[in-house]
Design a protein around this motif. Structure first.
Motif, PDB file in Angstrom:
ATOM      1  N   GLY A 164      -6.018  15.989  -2.112  1.00  0.00           N
ATOM      2  CA  GLY A 164      -4.746  16.545  -1.148  1.00  0.00           C
ATOM      3  C   GLY A 164      -3.500  16.113  -1.670  1.00  0.00           C
ATOM      4  N   PHE A 165      -2.287  16.603  -0.541  1.00  0.00           N
ATOM      5  CA  PHE A 165      -1.227  16.029  -0.560  1.00  0.00           C
ATOM      6  C   PHE A 165      -0.779  14.479   0.200  1.00  0.00           C
ATOM      7  CE2 PHE A 165       3.031  15.288   1.348  1.00  0.00           C
ATOM      8  CZ  PHE A 165       4.245  15.235   0.054  1.00  0.00           C
ATOM      9  N   ILE A 166      -0.181  13.257  -0.351  1.00  0.00           N
ATOM     10  CA  ILE A 166      -0.476  12.161   0.632  1.00  0.00           C
ATOM     11  C   ILE A 166       0.464  12.277   0.753  1.00  0.00           C
ATOM     12  CG2 ILE A 166      -0.931   9.875  -0.183  1.00  0.00           C
ATOM     13  CD1 ILE A 166      -3.196  11.007  -0.280  1.00  0.00           C
ATOM     14  N   GLU A 167       1.076  11.782   1.837  1.00  0.00           N
ATOM     15  CA  GLU A 167       1.840  11.148   2.345  1.00  0.00           C
ATOM     16  C   GLU A 167       2.785  10.503   1.988  1.00  0.00           C
ATOM     17  OE1 GLU A 167       3.183  14.193   5.139  1.00  0.00           O
ATOM     18  OE2 GLU A 167       1.604  14.958   4.849  1.00  0.00           O
ATOM     19  N   SER A 168       2.447   9.248   1.767  1.00  0.00           N
ATOM     20  CA  SER A 168       3.035   8.172   1.968  1.00  0.00           C
ATOM     21  C   SER A 168       2.668   7.259   0.669  1.00  0.00           C
ATOM     22  CB  SER A 168       2.813   6.925   2.400  1.00  0.00           C
ATOM     23  OG  SER A 168       2.174   6.529   3.337  1.00  0.00           O
ATOM     24  N   ASP A 169       3.523   6.268  -0.301  1.00  0.00           N
ATOM     25  CA  ASP A 169       2.881   5.295  -1.876  1.00  0.00           C
ATOM     26  C   ASP A 169       1.916   4.823  -0.711  1.00  0.00           C
ATOM     27  OD1 ASP A 169       5.160   6.946  -2.807  1.00  0.00           O
ATOM     28  OD2 ASP A 169       6.362   5.231  -2.401  1.00  0.00           O
ATOM     29  N   ALA A 170       2.014   3.867   0.207  1.00  0.00           N
ATOM     30  CA  ALA A 170       1.296   3.440   0.910  1.00  0.00           C
ATOM     31  C   ALA A 170      -0.296   3.825   1.550  1.00  0.00           C
ATOM     32  CB  ALA A 170       1.712   2.301   2.762  1.00  0.00           C
ATOM     33  N   GLU A 171      -0.322   4.910   1.414  1.00  0.00           N
ATOM     34  CA  GLU A 171      -1.723   5.506   1.951  1.00  0.00           C
ATOM     35  C   GLU A 171      -2.277   5.765   0.207  1.00  0.00           C
ATOM     36  OE1 GLU A 171      -2.978   9.719   2.635  1.00  0.00           O
ATOM     37  OE2 GLU A 171      -2.065   9.195   4.061  1.00  0.00           O
ATOM     38  N   MET A 172      -1.326   5.788  -0.837  1.00  0.00           N
ATOM     39  CA  MET A 172      -1.697   6.161  -1.910  1.00  0.00           C
ATOM     40  C   MET A 172      -2.270   5.787  -2.421  1.00  0.00           C
ATOM     41  SD  MET A 172       0.797   7.840  -5.042  1.00  0.00           S
ATOM     42  CE  MET A 172       1.233   9.309  -4.156  1.00  0.00           C
ATOM     43  N   PHE A 173      -1.841   4.520  -2.282  1.00  0.00           N
ATOM     44  CA  PHE A 173      -1.962   2.797  -3.145  1.00  0.00           C
ATOM     45  C   PHE A 173      -2.694   2.496  -2.137  1.00  0.00           C
ATOM     46  CE2 PHE A 173       2.009   3.066  -5.751  1.00  0.00           C
ATOM     47  CZ  PHE A 173       1.962   2.148  -6.890  1.00  0.00           C
ATOM     48  N   GLY A 174      -3.646   2.753  -1.079  1.00  0.00           N
ATOM     49  CA  GLY A 174      -4.456   2.264  -0.374  1.00  0.00           C
ATOM     50  C   GLY A 174      -5.526   3.581  -1.032  1.00  0.00           C
ATOM     51  N   LEU A 175      -5.558   4.102  -1.378  1.00  0.00           N
ATOM     52  CA  LEU A 175      -6.621   4.910  -2.572  1.00  0.00           C
ATOM     53  C   LEU A 175      -7.123   4.503  -3.652  1.00  0.00           C
ATOM     54  CD1 LEU A 175      -6.095   8.597  -1.423  1.00  0.00           C
ATOM     55  CD2 LEU A 175      -7.438   6.307  -0.073  1.00  0.00           C
ATOM     56  N   PHE A 176      -5.827   4.034  -4.590  1.00  0.00           N
ATOM     57  CA  PHE A 176      -5.871   3.177  -5.142  1.00  0.00           C
ATOM     58  C   PHE A 176      -6.695   1.692  -5.741  1.00  0.00           C
ATOM     59  CE2 PHE A 176      -1.430   4.861  -7.142  1.00  0.00           C
ATOM     60  CZ  PHE A 176      -1.773   6.475  -7.569  1.00  0.00           C
ATOM     61  N   GLU A 177      -6.792   1.192  -4.475  1.00  0.00           N
ATOM     62  CA  GLU A 177      -6.758  -0.149  -3.953  1.00  0.00           C
ATOM     63  C   GLU A 177      -8.737  -0.259  -4.209  1.00  0.00           C
ATOM     64  OE1 GLU A 177      -6.457  -3.174  -1.054  1.00  0.00           O
ATOM     65  OE2 GLU A 177      -7.614  -1.848  -0.889  1.00  0.00           O
ATOM     66  N   GLN A 178      -9.213   1.185  -3.841  1.00  0.00           N
ATOM     67  CA  GLN A 178     -10.533   1.568  -4.017  1.00  0.00           C
ATOM     68  C   GLN A 178     -11.419   1.924  -5.555  1.00  0.00           C
ATOM     69  OE1 GLN A 178     -12.214   0.082  -2.120  1.00  0.00           O
ATOM     70  NE2 GLN A 178     -10.351  -0.829  -0.722  1.00  0.00           N
ATOM     71  N   VAL A 179     -10.178   2.803  -6.186  1.00  0.00           N
ATOM     72  CA  VAL A 179     -10.949   2.962  -7.968  1.00  0.00           C
ATOM     73  C   VAL A 179     -11.906   1.723  -8.489  1.00  0.00           C
ATOM     74  CG1 VAL A 179      -9.798   4.018  -9.068  1.00  0.00           C
ATOM     75  CG2 VAL A 179      -9.255   4.942  -6.871  1.00  0.00           C
ATOM     76  N   ASP A 180     -12.343   2.298  -9.250  1.00  0.00           N
ATOM     77  CA  ASP A 180     -13.233   1.642 -10.513  1.00  0.00           C
ATOM     78  C   ASP A 180     -12.141   1.361 -11.473  1.00  0.00           C
ATOM     79  OD1 ASP A 180     -15.085  -0.293  -8.627  1.00  0.00           O
ATOM     80  OD2 ASP A 180     -16.580   1.686  -8.278  1.00  0.00           O
ATOM     81  N   ALA A 181     -12.293   2.690 -11.981  1.00  0.00           N
ATOM     82  CA  ALA A 181     -11.412   2.937 -13.581  1.00  0.00           C
ATOM     83  C   ALA A 181     -10.578   4.744 -12.924  1.00  0.00           C
ATOM     84  CB  ALA A 181     -12.327   3.342 -14.415  1.00  0.00           C
ATOM     85  N   PHE A 182      -9.622   4.564 -13.779  1.00  0.00           N
ATOM     86  CA  PHE A 182      -9.557   5.890 -13.772  1.00  0.00           C
ATOM     87  C   PHE A 182      -9.055   6.404 -15.518  1.00  0.00           C
ATOM     88  CE2 PHE A 182      -6.085   4.209 -11.033  1.00  0.00           C
ATOM     89  CZ  PHE A 182      -6.153   5.034  -9.629  1.00  0.00           C
ATOM     90  N   CYS A 183      -9.280   7.693 -14.751  1.00  0.00           N
ATOM     91  CA  CYS A 183      -9.735   8.253 -16.804  1.00  0.00           C
ATOM     92  C   CYS A 183      -9.194  10.000 -16.965  1.00  0.00           C
ATOM     93  CB  CYS A 183     -11.718   8.874 -16.776  1.00  0.00           C
ATOM     94  SG  CYS A 183     -11.708   9.961 -18.015  1.00  0.00           S
ATOM     95  N   TYR A 184      -8.552  10.247 -18.472  1.00  0.00           N
ATOM     96  CA  TYR A 184      -7.700  10.934 -18.748  1.00  0.00           C
ATOM     97  C   TYR A 184      -8.342  11.293 -19.582  1.00  0.00           C
ATOM     98  CZ  TYR A 184      -4.753   9.889 -14.332  1.00  0.00           C
ATOM     99  OH  TYR A 184      -4.098   9.685 -14.101  1.00  0.00           O
ATOM    100  N   GLN A 185      -8.800  12.442 -20.411  1.00  0.00           N
ATOM    101  CA  GLN A 185      -9.103  13.175 -20.998  1.00  0.00           C
ATOM    102  C   GLN A 185      -8.156  14.483 -21.408  1.00  0.00           C
ATOM    103  OE1 GLN A 185     -13.347  14.357 -22.070  1.00  0.00           O
ATOM    104  NE2 GLN A 185     -12.824  15.783 -24.235  1.00  0.00           N
ATOM    105  N   LEU A 186      -7.083  14.216 -22.731  1.00  0.00           N
ATOM    106  CA  LEU A 186      -5.980  14.577 -22.683  1.00  0.00           C
ATOM    107  C   LEU A 186      -6.015  14.940 -23.967  1.00  0.00           C
ATOM    108  CD1 LEU A 186      -2.975  12.554 -21.168  1.00  0.00           C
ATOM    109  CD2 LEU A 186      -4.357  14.246 -20.303  1.00  0.00           C
TER     110      LEU A 186
END
Length: 397
Positions: free
Chosen positions: A282-304
Motif C-alpha cells: 500500500g501507500f508508503i509514507e516516506s522515502d526512509a520507510e521505502m528504502f527500509g523495505l528496499f534494504e530487505q529485498v533479495d532481488a527485484f523482478c519485472y516482466q514487461l
C-alpha cells in the motif's frame, strides 16, 4: 482552440528552432521593455504546486529546482490548481520569460486541463517558446492522450525519455508527424536514497521471513496493468517449484480504475497457490520507510511486454538499493544510447536482462543467479543524474 490551430500550423511550416519561429507568431519580447535584471532566458515552469502528488508532478518540482541551480534565477514557477492560478497571472508572467515548460501527465491536472492548454496557446501568441515534456504515450488512456494533443501541437520541442515513447508518438495516426520535434533526455531518479532508513511492520515481517529462509522478491512502484504485476506471481510460483521459498513483496499500491486489476491480481495468486506468499504494502509514507523495505529485498523482478525502457523511474529508484534487478530485455538495442548512466547499471550487472521470450522459469533462474552473483554497490550519484537531465532540457529552452 483557434490559437492552438494557428500555432500548430505555424510550427508545421518548418519553424522549429531559434528566434525565427517565435517571431512568426508574435514578436519576441523586447528586452528593453523588461524590468531591470530580467533575462529573456527566464523559463516558466508550469505545475500544480503542492497538489502534484504523482511521479510526474514530483519530477516537475525537481526539474524546476535543477534548472534554477544550473542558471540561478532563470525559473518562474506558475501553478494551476482548482483553487488558484489564473490565465491573467500567467499572461503577466510571460512578460519576463522566453520559454514555457510543461510536463504531462500530471494527475491532478485532470480537473484543470483547459487552463494549462490555454496557457500554452497564450505563450505561443506572445511569441514564447513552448517545451512539452511527455513522459508516456501508448500506456495512457486514450481519453488522456486526446487532451494532450493540443499541447503537442503547440510545442516547439517535445522532450521524451525513451526511444520507445518517441516511436509510439511517430506511429500515432493523429500526431505522428510531430515526432520530428522530439528530443531524448536522460531520466533521473525521482526518489533519492535518504540519509537514514525507517523501520516498519512490513520491514520486520521481511526480516523474519529472511530468518526463516525465504527469498524476498520485490516489485516497486504503482501497480497497474502496464507493469504486468501478475506476471511476477507466476515467477514466484516457478521459484516455489524450484524449491525456493519466495515472499513476493509489492512495494506500492494499486491504481484505481475500471480494469479490476486488484481483484484479478489476488484471484491469480490464489489460483497459483501462493496467496500466503504475497504482500502488497500500500501507500508508503516516506522515502526512509521505502528504502527500509528496499534494504530487505533479495532481488527485484519485472516482466514487461515492452521490455525495459529508459523511462522506468521505478527501476532507477530500486537500483539505488544495490539489490539486483531482473527485467525483460528492451525491444531496441539503442534504447539507452542517450542515457549512459542507465546503460552502466546494465553493464555492471545491477540490472539483469532476460530474453523477451523467456517463460516464468527463465525469470526464476535469473533471480537465483543474480542473488548469487550481482554486485552490491549501488553507486548512483543522484545529483549527477539530475545535472544530466537539467543540461539536456536547458539546451531546449
Amino acid at each position: 482552440m483557434v490559437l492552438m490551430v494557428k500555432a500548430a500550423f505555424t510550427n508545421r511550416s518548418g519553424l522549429a528552432d531559434g528566434v525565427a519561429e517565435a517571431t512568426a507568431v508574435n514578436a519576441v519580447v523586447d528586452s528593453s521593455a523588461l524590468p531591470a535584471g530580467t533575462s529573456q532566458r527566464h523559463v516558466i515552469c508550469l505545475g500544480a504546486g503542492a497538489e502534484m502528488q504523482c511521479g510526474v508532478g514530483h519530477f516537475t518540482q525537481k526539474l524546476s529546482d535543477a534548472l534554477d541551480a544550473l542558471d540561478p534565477g532563470m525559473r518562474i514557477d506558475v501553478s494551476f490548481t482548482r483553487a488558484r492560478g489564473t490565465l491573467g497571472e500567467f499572461w503577466r508572467a510571460l512578460r519576463g520569460a522566453r520559454t514555457v515548460t510543461c510536463n504531462f501527465p500530471i494527475v491532478s491536472w485532470k480537473r484543470v486541463v483547459l487552463r494549462p492548454l490555454a496557457a500554452l496557446a497564450l505563450a505561443r501568441l506572445r511569441g514564447r517558446r513552448v517545451v512539452v515534456i511527455q513522459h508516456e504515450w501508448d500506456s495512457l488512456h486514450w481519453a488522456r492522450r486526446l487532451t494532450y494533443i493540443p499541447a503537442l501541437l503547440l510545442a516547439n520541442r517535445i522532450v521524451v525519455f525513451s526511444l520507445l515513447v518517441k516511436r509510439q508518438l511517430a506511429a500515432d495516426p493523429v500526431v505522428g508527424w510531430l515526432a520530428g520535434r522530439c528530443v531524448l533526455a536522460p531520466l533521473p531518479p525521482n526518489i533519492v536514497t535518504p540519509p537514514h532508513i525507517a523501520d516498519s511492520p512490513l520491514r520486520q515481517r521481511m526480516i523474519a521471513a529472511k530468518r526463516d529462509g525465504q527469498l524476498i522478491v520485490g516489485h516497486f512502484g504503482s501497480i497497474y496493468p502496464g507493469k504486468q504485476p501478475e506476471a511476477v506471481l507466476a515467477i514466484g510460483a516457478a521459484l516455489k517449484t524450484r524449491g525456493a521459498k519466495p515472499l513476493l513483496v509489492y512495494i506500492g499500491s494499486f491504481i484505481r480504475g475500471t480494469d479490476r486489476i486488484e481483484e484479478m491480481f489476488h484471484a491469480k495468486a490464489e489460483a497459483l497457490g501462493i496467496a500466503s506468499d504475497v504482500v502488497v504494502s500500500g501507500f508508503i509514507e516516506s522515502d526512509a520507510e521505502m528504502f527500509g523495505l528496499f534494504e530487505q529485498v533479495d532481488a527485484f523482478c519485472y516482466q514487461l511486454d515492452e521490455g525495459l525502457t529508459a523511462r522506468r523511474a521505478s527501476i532507477i529508484a530500486a537500483a539505488q538499493s544495490g539489490r539486483p534487478i531482473v527485467v525483460t530485455a528492451p525491444e531496441d538495442v539503442h534504447e539507452f544510447d542517450h542515457h549512459p548512466r542507465f546503460r552502466e547499471m546494465i553493464d555492471r550487472g545491477t540490472i539483469t536482462l532476460v530474453a523477451r521470450d523467456a517463460d516464468a522459469d527463465g525469470y526464476a533462474r535469473a533471480i537465483l543467479e543474480s542473488v548469487r552473483t550481482a554486485p552490491s554497490d549501488a553507486a548512483i550519484d543522484a545529483q549527477a543524474w539530475w545535472d544530466d537531465t537539467a543540461r539536456a532540457i536547458y539546451a531546449e529552452v
